[in-house]
Scaffold this active site. Sequence first.
Site, mmCIF file in Angstrom:
data_model
loop_
_atom_site.group_PDB
_atom_site.id
_atom_site.type_symbol
_atom_site.label_atom_id
_atom_site.label_comp_id
_atom_site.label_asym_id
_atom_site.label_seq_id
_atom_site.Cartn_x
_atom_site.Cartn_y
_atom_site.Cartn_z
ATOM 1 N N ASP A 282 0.863 -1.190 0.000
ATOM 2 C CA ASP A 282 0.000 0.000 0.000
ATOM 3 C C ASP A 282 0.895 1.234 0.000
ATOM 4 O OD1 ASP A 282 -2.123 1.722 0.074
ATOM 5 O OD2 ASP A 282 -2.607 1.389 2.183
ATOM 6 N N LEU A 283 1.762 1.324 -0.991
ATOM 7 C CA LEU A 283 2.766 2.388 -1.038
ATOM 8 C C LEU A 283 2.166 3.660 -1.637
ATOM 9 C CD1 LEU A 283 5.715 2.488 -0.108
ATOM 10 C CD2 LEU A 283 6.403 2.144 -2.481
#
Length: 287
Positions: free
Chosen positions: A190-191
């Site tokens: 979940d960058l």
Amino acid sequence: MSIRTTHRALLSRLLPHDEPDGLAVRQGQFHTVVIGSDRVVCLPRSRAAAARLPERAAALQALAGLDLGFRIPEPLLRGGAHGTDEEPFLVLGRIPGEPLETDSLDDARVAGAVAAQYAALLSGLARAGADETVRAVLSQEPEDRWRRFAEDVRAELFPLMSDSGRLRAERELAVLDGLPHVDRAVVHGDLGAENVLWEWEHGLPHLSGVLDWDGVALGDPAEDLAAIGAGHGRGLLERVLALGGRPDDGLATRITAIRGTFALQQALYALRDGDGEELADGLAGYR
């Protein structure tokens, strides 16, 4: 009612140097995060998220032992073990910095500096993927992950969609067919731009640290690249790719395909966690 009120006693105990009414609160997909002066408290938004706290803490501990070139939250204290009446929580060290403002990348010097640091970040995660200590702790994405994901979306989410929403989802799922199984890197999962913190020095941002490692696993770096593109735009993604020195092994195709699943992933995980707010947000374009 504010979580600062409902959890006042717990927050006063865990953040003794802070006034509860002045604490900042951030809503994540899986946790409500209360931000103190030197540490943060993660409060699970569902029972499923609470059950994952030990796994999350173990992953952070393993990654903290590596020199990734940036900071990650350090686990300090965990509470609410199974079989107790205590509210589940995870206390983490606070990392200084803030997410980038959207218009900051309009400056070419800033964009170049950010792209170089994202490329270094991804290189650090790729190196970590070869560390046996890390590989022993992190889960590995199954070879048939995307096939199973498509089946689950059709079975669990399609009944909640409109006809046009199902057609859109089918187009997005179709491009997942044939994606290769890749597990060579640590993948944050979940960058997004809101999870990457920066501090400014002499007019340029310097990567301070990365938050929210709930989805960390061994997998395809195309997932993190897709998140960078979604968070910062195609222009920065192309800069990062140009600096990465990666072989042309279908990476661009995988990035595009995976990016198309982000809303469906959010909705599916929210449905399973019983999080109606995140479910509604993820399905907004399919109803």
